[in-house]
Design a protein around this motif. Sequence first.
Motif, PDB file in Angstrom:
ATOM      1  N   PHE A 192      30.758  50.572 140.597  1.00  0.00           N
ATOM      2  CA  PHE A 192      31.626  51.644 140.116  1.00  0.00           C
ATOM      3  C   PHE A 192      30.954  53.015 140.184  1.00  0.00           C
ATOM      4  O   PHE A 192      31.615  54.009 140.459  1.00  0.00           O
ATOM      5  CB  PHE A 192      32.168  51.341 138.719  1.00  0.00           C
ATOM      6  CG  PHE A 192      33.340  50.408 138.756  1.00  0.00           C
ATOM      7  CD1 PHE A 192      34.616  50.884 138.999  1.00  0.00           C
ATOM      8  CD2 PHE A 192      33.165  49.037 138.604  1.00  0.00           C
ATOM      9  CE1 PHE A 192      35.698  50.028 139.071  1.00  0.00           C
ATOM     10  CE2 PHE A 192      34.241  48.170 138.676  1.00  0.00           C
ATOM     11  CZ  PHE A 192      35.517  48.663 138.913  1.00  0.00           C
ATOM     12  N   VAL A 193      29.649  53.068 139.982  1.00  0.00           N
ATOM     13  CA  VAL A 193      28.928  54.347 140.128  1.00  0.00           C
ATOM     14  C   VAL A 193      29.031  54.805 141.581  1.00  0.00           C
ATOM     15  O   VAL A 193      29.260  55.985 141.864  1.00  0.00           O
ATOM     16  CB  VAL A 193      27.456  54.211 139.665  1.00  0.00           C
ATOM     17  CG1 VAL A 193      26.618  55.378 140.155  1.00  0.00           C
ATOM     18  CG2 VAL A 193      27.393  54.110 138.141  1.00  0.00           C
ATOM     19  N   LYS A 194      28.923  53.850 142.518  1.00  0.00           N
ATOM     20  CA  LYS A 194      29.048  54.184 143.945  1.00  0.00           C
ATOM     21  C   LYS A 194      30.463  54.707 144.251  1.00  0.00           C
ATOM     22  O   LYS A 194      30.628  55.683 144.981  1.00  0.00           O
ATOM     23  CB  LYS A 194      28.730  52.949 144.790  1.00  0.00           C
ATOM     24  CG  LYS A 194      28.702  53.218 146.268  1.00  0.00           C
ATOM     25  CD  LYS A 194      28.320  51.974 147.050  1.00  0.00           C
ATOM     26  CE  LYS A 194      28.349  52.270 148.538  1.00  0.00           C
ATOM     27  NZ  LYS A 194      28.234  51.087 149.363  1.00  0.00           N
ATOM     28  N   LYS A 195      31.480  54.059 143.671  1.00  0.00           N
ATOM     29  CA  LYS A 195      32.863  54.502 143.886  1.00  0.00           C
ATOM     30  C   LYS A 195      33.066  55.919 143.340  1.00  0.00           C
ATOM     31  O   LYS A 195      33.755  56.740 143.958  1.00  0.00           O
ATOM     32  CB  LYS A 195      33.856  53.544 143.227  1.00  0.00           C
ATOM     33  CG  LYS A 195      34.050  52.250 143.970  1.00  0.00           C
ATOM     34  CD  LYS A 195      35.082  51.372 143.280  1.00  0.00           C
ATOM     35  CE  LYS A 195      35.295  50.073 144.030  1.00  0.00           C
ATOM     36  NZ  LYS A 195      36.355  49.247 143.430  1.00  0.00           N
ATOM     37  N   ILE A 196      32.482  56.201 142.179  1.00  0.00           N
ATOM     38  CA  ILE A 196      32.593  57.551 141.596  1.00  0.00           C
ATOM     39  C   ILE A 196      31.937  58.557 142.520  1.00  0.00           C
ATOM     40  O   ILE A 196      32.499  59.620 142.800  1.00  0.00           O
ATOM     41  CB  ILE A 196      31.981  57.588 140.178  1.00  0.00           C
ATOM     42  CG1 ILE A 196      32.898  56.844 139.208  1.00  0.00           C
ATOM     43  CG2 ILE A 196      31.754  59.034 139.715  1.00  0.00           C
ATOM     44  CD1 ILE A 196      32.309  56.630 137.821  1.00  0.00           C
ATOM     45  N   ASP A 197      30.741  58.225 143.027  1.00  0.00           N
ATOM     46  CA  ASP A 197      30.054  59.130 143.958  1.00  0.00           C
ATOM     47  C   ASP A 197      30.910  59.393 145.196  1.00  0.00           C
ATOM     48  O   ASP A 197      30.983  60.523 145.679  1.00  0.00           O
ATOM     49  CB  ASP A 197      28.694  58.548 144.370  1.00  0.00           C
ATOM     50  CG  ASP A 197      27.657  58.657 143.255  1.00  0.00           C
ATOM     51  OD1 ASP A 197      27.815  59.525 142.362  1.00  0.00           O
ATOM     52  OD2 ASP A 197      26.681  57.868 143.279  1.00  0.00           O
ATOM     53  N   GLU A 198      31.583  58.343 145.700  1.00  0.00           N
ATOM     54  CA  GLU A 198      32.454  58.501 146.874  1.00  0.00           C
ATOM     55  C   GLU A 198      33.622  59.434 146.559  1.00  0.00           C
ATOM     56  O   GLU A 198      33.964  60.304 147.365  1.00  0.00           O
ATOM     57  CB  GLU A 198      32.982  57.137 147.337  1.00  0.00           C
ATOM     58  CG  GLU A 198      31.935  56.261 147.981  1.00  0.00           C
ATOM     59  CD  GLU A 198      32.399  54.814 148.176  1.00  0.00           C
ATOM     60  OE1 GLU A 198      33.574  54.484 147.870  1.00  0.00           O
ATOM     61  OE2 GLU A 198      31.568  54.005 148.629  1.00  0.00           O
ATOM     62  N   GLU A 199      34.245  59.256 145.394  1.00  0.00           N
ATOM     63  CA  GLU A 199      35.373  60.116 144.997  1.00  0.00           C
ATOM     64  C   GLU A 199      34.929  61.571 144.859  1.00  0.00           C
ATOM     65  O   GLU A 199      35.629  62.489 145.278  1.00  0.00           O
ATOM     66  CB  GLU A 199      35.996  59.633 143.681  1.00  0.00           C
ATOM     67  CG  GLU A 199      36.733  58.326 143.776  1.00  0.00           C
ATOM     68  CD  GLU A 199      37.956  58.361 144.675  1.00  0.00           C
ATOM     69  OE1 GLU A 199      38.637  59.416 144.751  1.00  0.00           O
ATOM     70  OE2 GLU A 199      38.238  57.335 145.311  1.00  0.00           O
ATOM     71  N   VAL A 200      33.753  61.778 144.260  1.00  0.00           N
ATOM     72  CA  VAL A 200      33.213  63.137 144.095  1.00  0.00           C
ATOM     73  C   VAL A 200      32.977  63.762 145.469  1.00  0.00           C
ATOM     74  O   VAL A 200      33.334  64.912 145.710  1.00  0.00           O
ATOM     75  CB  VAL A 200      31.903  63.127 143.262  1.00  0.00           C
ATOM     76  CG1 VAL A 200      31.183  64.456 143.352  1.00  0.00           C
ATOM     77  CG2 VAL A 200      32.208  62.781 141.810  1.00  0.00           C
ATOM     78  N   LYS A 201      32.412  62.973 146.381  1.00  0.00           N
ATOM     79  CA  LYS A 201      32.119  63.478 147.731  1.00  0.00           C
ATOM     80  C   LYS A 201      33.416  63.864 148.457  1.00  0.00           C
ATOM     81  O   LYS A 201      33.522  64.943 149.043  1.00  0.00           O
ATOM     82  CB  LYS A 201      31.362  62.416 148.525  1.00  0.00           C
ATOM     83  CG  LYS A 201      30.940  62.858 149.907  1.00  0.00           C
ATOM     84  CD  LYS A 201      30.122  61.779 150.602  1.00  0.00           C
ATOM     85  CE  LYS A 201      29.650  62.287 151.936  1.00  0.00           C
ATOM     86  NZ  LYS A 201      30.115  61.481 153.054  1.00  0.00           N
TER      87      LYS A 201
END
Length: 184
Positions: A166-175
């Motif tokens: 989920f941290v990776k998914k958040i980073d992707e959304e932010v990017k």
Amino acid sequence: MSEQADLILMETEDHMSKTLEVLKKEFAGVRTGRANPALLDRILISYYGVDTPLKQISSIAVVEGNQLFIKPFDKSLLKPIEHAIMASDLGLNPQNDGTGIRLFLPQPTEERRKELVKEIERMGEHSKVGIRNIRRDGNEHMKKLGLSEDDEKGYIQDVQELTDKFVKKIDEEVKIKSEELLKI
């Protein structure tokens, strides 16, 4: 015992996924200069004494890349919609043409875009903190089950894998949102 652990794992994943959904909704409300109907999701109109979301009482269309057209199903709502948009924190000036309301979204300056990217990154960090708090709660629940040491380690590792996902998914959304903001 493992049924309870599996249930805790499922609840942990559910909470993490809700945190991600909230972040996506917050991102939809950030103005990029491109018209997006989700920008109006928080606008409520008093309709027969009930605060009703704008999208339930009108159609909202993207006319051009930077213009929204709101056509209420009931023309008597034009003025209330216009007032609600002006009273919101969107900073938009609605133009009522008698059949609908046009919203022109000005392109943000480069400085404003950079501020918005920082705001997006702050929102992402806030969501990651939420994910880590959910991880902590999940781990605490696992430890209270009285599982064998190996089982407990395995389930705590599963919680960590969920956290990383989920941290990776958040980073992707932010990017994605940051790139969208920086595009001219």
